[in-house]
Enzyme design. Structure first.
Site, PDB file in Angstrom:
ATOM      1  N   SER A 195       0.739  -1.214   0.098  1.00  0.00           N
ATOM      2  CA  SER A 195       0.091  -0.030  -0.015  1.00  0.00           C
ATOM      3  C   SER A 195       0.854   1.479   0.016  1.00  0.00           C
ATOM      4  O   SER A 195       1.733   1.329  -0.639  1.00  0.00           O
ATOM      5  CB  SER A 195      -0.823   0.006   1.103  1.00  0.00           C
ATOM      6  OG  SER A 195      -1.939   1.111   1.130  1.00  0.00           O
ATOM      7  N   ASP A 405      -8.277  -5.489  -6.114  1.00  0.00           N
ATOM      8  CA  ASP A 405      -8.268  -4.454  -5.333  1.00  0.00           C
ATOM      9  C   ASP A 405      -8.575  -3.182  -6.117  1.00  0.00           C
ATOM     10  O   ASP A 405      -8.240  -2.933  -7.221  1.00  0.00           O
ATOM     11  CB  ASP A 405      -6.662  -4.244  -4.963  1.00  0.00           C
ATOM     12  CG  ASP A 405      -6.317  -2.745  -4.248  1.00  0.00           C
ATOM     13  OD1 ASP A 405      -7.258  -2.249  -3.660  1.00  0.00           O
ATOM     14  OD2 ASP A 405      -5.036  -2.267  -4.351  1.00  0.00           O
ATOM     15  N   HIS A 458      -6.295  -5.624  -1.362  1.00  0.00           N
ATOM     16  CA  HIS A 458      -5.485  -4.612  -1.494  1.00  0.00           C
ATOM     17  C   HIS A 458      -3.969  -5.116  -0.665  1.00  0.00           C
ATOM     18  O   HIS A 458      -3.212  -4.584  -0.812  1.00  0.00           O
ATOM     19  CB  HIS A 458      -6.007  -3.101  -0.687  1.00  0.00           C
ATOM     20  CG  HIS A 458      -5.018  -2.093  -0.723  1.00  0.00           C
ATOM     21  ND1 HIS A 458      -4.632  -1.570  -1.829  1.00  0.00           N
ATOM     22  CD2 HIS A 458      -4.647  -1.369   0.648  1.00  0.00           C
ATOM     23  CE1 HIS A 458      -3.842  -0.726  -1.472  1.00  0.00           C
ATOM     24  NE2 HIS A 458      -3.761  -0.389  -0.174  1.00  0.00           N
TER      25      HIS A 458
END
Length: 481
Positions: A195, A405, A458
């Site tokens: 991320s 994601d 994600h």
């Protein structure tokens, strides 16, 4: 005991009082200074885990900014296979300002929470059979930037950091940590994470590489880096949400075509009314699904609640900054974020803090992510230049994405990789685990590999731990996925 004896001596022998006072002052000064120096503890037992930990866990603080009194907290788990030769990985978490503990229990670390309905007792822990520390690497999990997890600053101004300054603090942390742990200096070293960490990891790696070139001690044996569902360029990443959402059936052909016709490829900052209207309609549809994984239910607890001021018990060494007054809302047990809820409960138990050797008075309520509590300067618009610099200097890179994601769609990551204009050396193909496609991959020259984890969200490895384990092991062993 010594201070008590010294005080009694001062009272009994007045001629020695002045000298004793000076000595007492020096002792107190040394005590204060020791709090800002590197301090570590070996942890053998944790609340909620049955018996002695079956792995070597160390926690500690490392000072990285003396003037502000900035202390970064870390967890270190030694490889269970061959710690003298296995790689060492610094694994970072996103946010910015999500705790490194997330990597330890939700991604590549040795523990998971038992998913059981919360009944008021302390959540339980079990070992993670897909922990990278079993047979892949020793791993450092770091609360960075300051304000994440248990990291803190004595001066409130110390929380004013950003992409560049926090990356430099991580490099300072690594230098001090390796000086305290010289036995790992010869091990191959990698920086990894997911991320928002994917944006700063190449920055950190480049600073390390520059230190190697300048022969600055200690010389860290950097070999490469790994980034999962990485934020690379915020504008590009956000814009690719629209074509991704169209591709997976969240928005209609008509809406997508209207966006293409009216927005000139910019789905973040509309420049005309037609584009603005189309994007509002698209946003309404996107709000129906979970950004982290489009197949998940929309659940409470994924986002961090806003801070509140003046709550009793929330003020600590953070000075004028306040922590959150309460834990995030409880999601249902079938939600992916339920384990986040359990971590909040576990971390805010006094027995947990005592076991982890957390300094009293430094942190109020622990929360998984403190994204909106402290100032943070996103002063690197795009990290693609850092990717180019590192890979063309010979450092290996693994970029991977969960293909479900919506936060950072794999389409965006693919496009940014293609912008490097590297030659393909192994074209797009499936990679397998147990006779099934675990994802798809492509390899470029300059040792750059891109891979997807089929069904991943994600934080791809959190959703697909077995596939993530296989991917990491093969790549670190220099084998094709």
């Amino acid at each position: 005991m010594f201070l008590e004896l010294l005080t009694n001596t001062m009272a009994a022998h007045k001629p020695l009082r002045h000298a004793a006072t000076c000595l007492l002052f020096l002792l107190l000064l040394l005590l204060l200074l020791s709090c800002s120096a590197s301090a570590s503890s070996v942890i053998t037992h944790l609340p909620g885990f049955s018996g002695r930990l079956p792995f070597h866990l160390e926690t500690g603080y490392v000072g990285v900014a003396e003037e502000a009194g900035t202390e970064l907290f870390y967890y270190f788990v030694e490889s269970e296979r061959s710690p003298s030769t296995d790689p060492v990985i610094l694994w970072l978490t996103g946010g910015p300002r999500c705790s490194g503990f997330c990597g330890l229990v939700f991604e590549v670390g040795p523990m998971n929470f038992v998913l059981a309905p919360y009944n008021g007792s302390l959540p339980q822990l079990v070992t993670n059979q897909y922990s990278w520390t079993k047979v892949i690497s020793s791993t450092l999990f770091l609360d960075t930037p300051v304000g994440s997890g248990f990291s803190y600053a004595r001066d409130p101004n110390g929380y004013n950091v950003g992409d560049i300054s926090s990356s430099l603090q991580v490099v300072t942390f690594l230098k001090k940590w390796f000086n305290d742990h010289p036995r790992y200096l010869s091990n191959h070293f990698y920086v990894g994470g997911s991320s928002y960490a994917g944006k700063v990891i190449p920055i950190i790696a480049q600073y390390i590489s520059e230190g190697i070139e300048e022969r600055k001690q200690p010389i860290i044996n950097l070999k490469g880096y790994m980034v999962g569902n990485p934020i690379t360029d915020l504008k590009v990443d956000s814009s690719y949400r629209v074509p991704y959402a169209h591709g997976v059936g969240i928005i209609s052909d008509q809406l997508y075509e209207a966006a293409v016709a009216n927005c000139n490829g910019d789905y973040v900052n509309p420049t005309n009314e037609m584009c603005s209207n189309v994007l509002n309609a698209i946003d309404n549809l996107l709000s129906e699904v979970d950004d982290g994984n489009i197949l998940d239910d929309k659940c409470a607890g994924r986002l961090t609640p806003k801070p509140t001021d003046g709550v009793s018990g929330s003020r600590t060494l953070l000075g004028e900054h306040s922590r959150l007054s309460e834990l995030p809302a409880q999601p249902s047990i079938n939600c992916y974020s339920y384990c986040f809820y359990l971590s909040d409960i576990w971390m805010n138990d006094k027995t947990t803090r005592d076991a982890l050797k957390i300094r009293m008075g430094t942190i109020g309520v622990w929360v998984r992510c403190n994204e909106d509590v402290f100032p943070y300067a996103k002063d690197v618009p795009s990290s693609i230049e850092y990717h180019f610099n590192l890979t063309t200097r010979g450092y290996r890179a693994l970029v991977f994405s969960g293909d479900h994601d919506l936060t950072v769609p794999f389409l965006s990551t693919q496009e940014l990789i293609r912008s490097l204009n590297f030659t393909i050396v192994d074209d797009w193909r499936a990679w397998h685990l147990g006779g099934q496609a675990a994802g798809f991959t492509i390899m470029y020259d300059n040792n750059l590999t891109f891979a997807t984890l089929k069904g991943g969200g994600h934080v791809a490895i959190g959703y697909r731990p077995e596939q993530g384990f296989a991917m990491g092991q093969r790549w670190l062993d220099n084998k094709p996925l």
